[in-house]
Design an enzyme around this catalytic site. Structure first.
Site, PDB file in Angstrom:
ATOM      1  N   ASP A  29      -8.397  -8.819   4.499  1.00  0.00           N
ATOM      2  CA  ASP A  29      -8.137  -7.724   5.416  1.00  0.00           C
ATOM      3  C   ASP A  29      -9.207  -7.601   6.503  1.00  0.00           C
ATOM      4  O   ASP A  29     -10.052  -6.717   6.426  1.00  0.00           O
ATOM      5  CB  ASP A  29      -8.059  -6.411   4.611  1.00  0.00           C
ATOM      6  CG  ASP A  29      -7.443  -5.282   5.412  1.00  0.00           C
ATOM      7  OD1 ASP A  29      -6.906  -5.560   6.488  1.00  0.00           O
ATOM      8  OD2 ASP A  29      -7.509  -4.133   4.946  1.00  0.00           O
ATOM      9  N   GLU A  70       0.815  -1.211   0.000  1.00  0.00           N
ATOM     10  CA  GLU A  70       0.000   0.000   0.000  1.00  0.00           C
ATOM     11  C   GLU A  70       0.848   1.261   0.000  1.00  0.00           C
ATOM     12  O   GLU A  70       0.622   2.182   0.778  1.00  0.00           O
ATOM     13  CB  GLU A  70      -0.950  -0.008   1.205  1.00  0.00           C
ATOM     14  CG  GLU A  70      -1.881  -1.212   1.208  1.00  0.00           C
ATOM     15  CD  GLU A  70      -2.901  -1.215   2.339  1.00  0.00           C
ATOM     16  OE1 GLU A  70      -2.618  -0.643   3.401  1.00  0.00           O
ATOM     17  OE2 GLU A  70      -3.981  -1.791   2.132  1.00  0.00           O
ATOM     18  N   GLU A 129     -12.260  -1.850  12.450  1.00  0.00           N
ATOM     19  CA  GLU A 129     -12.227  -1.182  11.145  1.00  0.00           C
ATOM     20  C   GLU A 129     -13.373  -1.624  10.238  1.00  0.00           C
ATOM     21  O   GLU A 129     -14.066  -0.798   9.656  1.00  0.00           O
ATOM     22  CB  GLU A 129     -10.885  -1.448  10.462  1.00  0.00           C
ATOM     23  CG  GLU A 129     -10.818  -0.888   9.055  1.00  0.00           C
ATOM     24  CD  GLU A 129      -9.462  -1.100   8.378  1.00  0.00           C
ATOM     25  OE1 GLU A 129      -8.538  -1.634   9.018  1.00  0.00           O
ATOM     26  OE2 GLU A 129      -9.353  -0.713   7.201  1.00  0.00           O
TER      27      GLU A 129
HETATM   28  O1  GCW Z   1      -6.350  -2.422   4.827  1.00  0.00           O
HETATM   29  C1  GCW Z   1      -5.587  -1.791   5.618  1.00  0.00           C
HETATM   30  C2  GCW Z   1      -6.118  -0.662   6.397  1.00  0.00           C
HETATM   31  C3  GCW Z   1      -4.998   0.314   6.473  1.00  0.00           C
HETATM   32  C4  GCW Z   1      -3.822  -0.386   7.181  1.00  0.00           C
HETATM   33  C5  GCW Z   1      -3.486  -1.661   6.415  1.00  0.00           C
HETATM   34  C6  GCW Z   1      -2.408  -2.483   7.067  1.00  0.00           C
HETATM   35  C7  GCW Z   1      -2.142   0.558   8.541  1.00  0.00           C
HETATM   36  O2  GCW Z   1      -7.254  -0.125   5.801  1.00  0.00           O
HETATM   37  O3  GCW Z   1      -5.418   1.431   7.172  1.00  0.00           O
HETATM   38  O4  GCW Z   1      -2.716   0.438   7.286  1.00  0.00           O
HETATM   39  O5  GCW Z   1      -4.604  -2.450   6.319  1.00  0.00           O
HETATM   40  O6  GCW Z   1      -2.730  -3.427   7.753  1.00  0.00           O
HETATM   41  O7  GCW Z   1      -1.239  -2.190   6.877  1.00  0.00           O
END
Ligand code: GCW
Length: 666
Positions: free
Chosen positions: A353, A274, A381
């Protein structure tokens, strides 16, 4: 002193009915030095508990004869292991034995817990050893004070690009050590701007001070690292893990870090994920990156926890062979056995996730020669933002109990991550935490059950979700029978209720993009993140069988075959593994489309029943808690209604098939 924040389960209200106070009047320490920092904390905790519950201050004696409570150091003896303890009542004395100070602290918290639950200490005879070597909380706190995926205020570690080391940090350390946590990562895995400088002189003093507070409670201190620090701090042109300058820079940096922060345990790293930099940029493997850092921390006994959340977040929807679910396994399995002993791969529980239901990641137990750590998320989340109630311990139990079939016997996820499968010490479990600086720490008071429960489960995996509630409810909410029963019922069914009114049968997502609260069936369908439901007018679901993306083949047998076929796939995961026609009949005899309608109506009705049940407890619960939780139940109902109506209308209009029961669908 009146605190500005709650003490949660350490609030210690008056508890004289069990006659436990006799044990707390005189305490003797035997074999341990009362001056040792963690022993000191244990004594201080006893004092706090005794003051709250019995209004007395224990005398600390040298002689055990008159003591009501004896804290005794013993040699490791096959019965009690490191960080373990026993508590036994003998002839009117409580004896707490441990081989090290951490074990003693946990033993003391156990004694306080029993008293605070309203149990009589007479007749106690227990011995507890931790199941997992590492039991960690991961904070996603940013240095500006915000928290990524935080739903309970701002950070209590950082504000305005600075580090805070106040009494709240100490209370935090007390709370988490009371449930057996022995490691904390204080900053977000997305390490940017000021956070990159946490490993420099700009912050060393304050960071070390915070780490010392944790040391008082036997908690190792960890930081998340910016993999590109060689460039951002070191002025080097790159971060190639095989480059001699990069290696030398990290060696020097780690020497400095461990010298400046004596209680440092190591680092957590999110790389190649990401937008985070990583070894892939230089054509290197994840092992190359992790090992380079591991070598640099090795002289100081440090560990590198390397996350496996690596996937291509710019997928083309037309490409049906690329599957985000496959990515973790594909990126890491080829290097099984290539990682240093002081590297631990930290693996999210599912391949996507933190959805309300996912299969267990095939990397867990797929890796057979590599240290593994399980990552779960108690920050809600995707599970209701601590507005909707969602007790996650039953989900964690399912994950831990899952058979990976990685070897004969000792093959569950719990076996793998505890070190039982491979006989390794660098292993354990971590949760992305749900705290913030709200007065009640967790936004919704009921979300503290997850904060409490995760630690307890990490320490003692055999505890049931019910047992954990039976500890937590009386300590934090009330020991009133009706309150206990009502809350037990709500919390134990809350995960399934949330699942029912959100996304069906393991498909996940359908959330509002970015915020991840509220319904948006197609929110991620037409975006780059690779999180599709693939619904059309005939059916829904992602074919991950051998005819589809092949993800099911990443499991050991018999799991691979079980998931591969629509008939043997567990139905709660059906749409995760298969594209299924709306007219397909489930084992209940219902069609898929009817199941979607029914579960969404049911989910809403259950949420409504929670709210009503809570209302009946008015007067039996502290007014502030009653009021704020009531307000959250109100918001949960609005959310549940939205999900129900949007999901049902969406699938009615896609499929053209009406609800058999003729209920209101738009
Ligand atoms: O999908 C994601 C979350 C992000 C997070 C990521 C991760 C910290 O939406 O906010 O970043 O997982 O676990 O690295």
């Amino acid at each position: 002193m009146e605190q500005k924040w709650s003490q949660l389960w350490l609030a210690y209200e008056k508890k004289t009915e069990q006659g436990n106070e006799v044990f707390f009047r005189k305490v003797a320490v035997e074999g341990f030095s009362a001056a040792e920092r963690v022993v000191k904390s244990a004594l201080k905790e006893l004092e706090t508990g005794a003051r709250g519950m019995f209004g007395l201050k224990p005398d600390v004696l040298k002689d055990v004869t008159d003591a009501g409570l004896i804290l005794r150091k013993v040699q490791e003896n096959g019965r009690i292991s490191e960080e373990g303890y026993s508590v036994k009542e003998e002839n009117g004395q409580i004896v707490c034995e441990a081989v090290d100070a951490k074990g003693l602290l946990y033993g003391v918290f156990h004694i306080l817990r029993l008293a605070s639950m309203g149990k009589s200490l007479a007749g106690t005879d227990i011995c507890c050893n931790p199941d997992n070597p590492l039991r960690m909380y991961n904070h996603w706190d940013n240095m500006d004070g915000s928290i990524e995926r935080g739903y309970s205020g701002n950070s209590f570690f950082f504000a305005k690009d600075d580090v805070l080391t106040d009494e709240r940090v100490r209370d935090y350390a007390r709370l988490v050590s009371s449930v057996g946590i022995n490691g904390v990562v204080i900053n977000n895995v997305n390490v940017k701007q000021a956070a990159t400088y946490l490993i420099t002189d700009r912050f060393f003093d304050k960071v070390a001070r915070m780490a010392e507070i944790f040391a008082d409670y036997g908690i190792k201190f960890f930081l998340s690292l910016n993999y590109a620090a060689t460039m951002e701090l070191g002025g080097l042109p790159g971060a190639d893990p095989l480059d001699a300058d990069v290696i030398a820079w990290w060696k020097e940096k780690m020497k400095e870090c461990f010298a400046k922060i004596p209680n440092l345990g190591g680092f957590l790293v999110k790389a190649d994920s990401e937008g985070c930099p990583g070894p892939f940029t230089y054509g290197r493997t994840q092992a190359d990156g992790a090992n380079m850092l591991a070598d640099a921390v090795k002289p100081y006994g440090g560990i590198i926890i390397w996350r496996c959340f690596v996937y291509n977040c710019t997928q083309d929807w037309r490409d049906r062979r690329t599957d985000r679910a496959r990515a973790g396994y594909d990126s890491f399995i080829g290097m099984d056995g290539d990682y240093r002993d002081n590297v631990i791969l930290q693996i999210k529980n599912g391949p996507m996730d933190f959805q309300i239901r996912e299969p267990v990641s095939p990397l867990l137990g797929g890796l057979q020669k590599t240290n593994q750590m399980l990552e779960v998320q108690i920050a809600q989340e995707y599970t209701g933002h601590q507005i909707d109630v969602c007790y996650l311990i039953p989900m964690f139990k399912e994950i831990l109990d899952f058979h990976t079939y990685c070897k004969e016997g000792a093959d569950t996820v719990a076996d793998v991550i505890s070190g039982r499968t491979m006989g390794n010490q660098n292993a354990g479990i971590a949760a992305v935490i749900n705290t913030g600086n709200d007065a009640n720490w967790t936004g919704n008071d009921l979300a503290a059950a997850n904060l409490y429960g995760f630690g307890r489960l990490a320490y003692q995996t055999s505890l049931t979700a019910e047992e954990i509630l039976d500890e937590w409810i009386p300590m934090q909410i009330s020991s009133d029978k009706e309150v206990m029963e009502t809350l037990r019922e709500i919390l134990l069914s809350s995960r399934e209720t949330y699942e029912k009114y959100t996304s069906p049968l393991g498909i996940g997502w359908m959330v509002t993009p970015n915020t991840h609260y509220g319904c948006s069936v197609d929110g991620y369908e037409y975006s780059r993140w690779g999180t599709y439901h693939r619904a059309d007018h005939l059916g829904i679901g992602v074919d991950r069988s051998d005819k589809g993306t092949g993800y099911a083949q990443q499991y050991h047998e018999p799991n691979a075959s079980m998931y591969n076929s629509m008939e043997s796939c567990p139905e709660e995961l059906l749409l995760f593994f298969h594209h299924v026609p709306y007219t397909y009949r489930l084992k209940t005899g219902k069609t898929l489309i009817q199941h979607i309608y029914d579960s969404h109506f049911e989910g809403y009705d259950e949420a409504e029943a929670f709210a009503k049940a809570w209302d009946r407890l008015e007067g039996k619960i502290r007014p502030e808690t009653f009021r704020t939780v009531k307000e959250r139940f109100g918001r949960q109902l609005v959310n549940a209604a939205e999900w129900r109506d949007q999901v049902n209308s969406y699938f009615y209009r896609k499929s053209g098939i009406a609800d058999e029961k003729g209920r209101k669908i738009y």
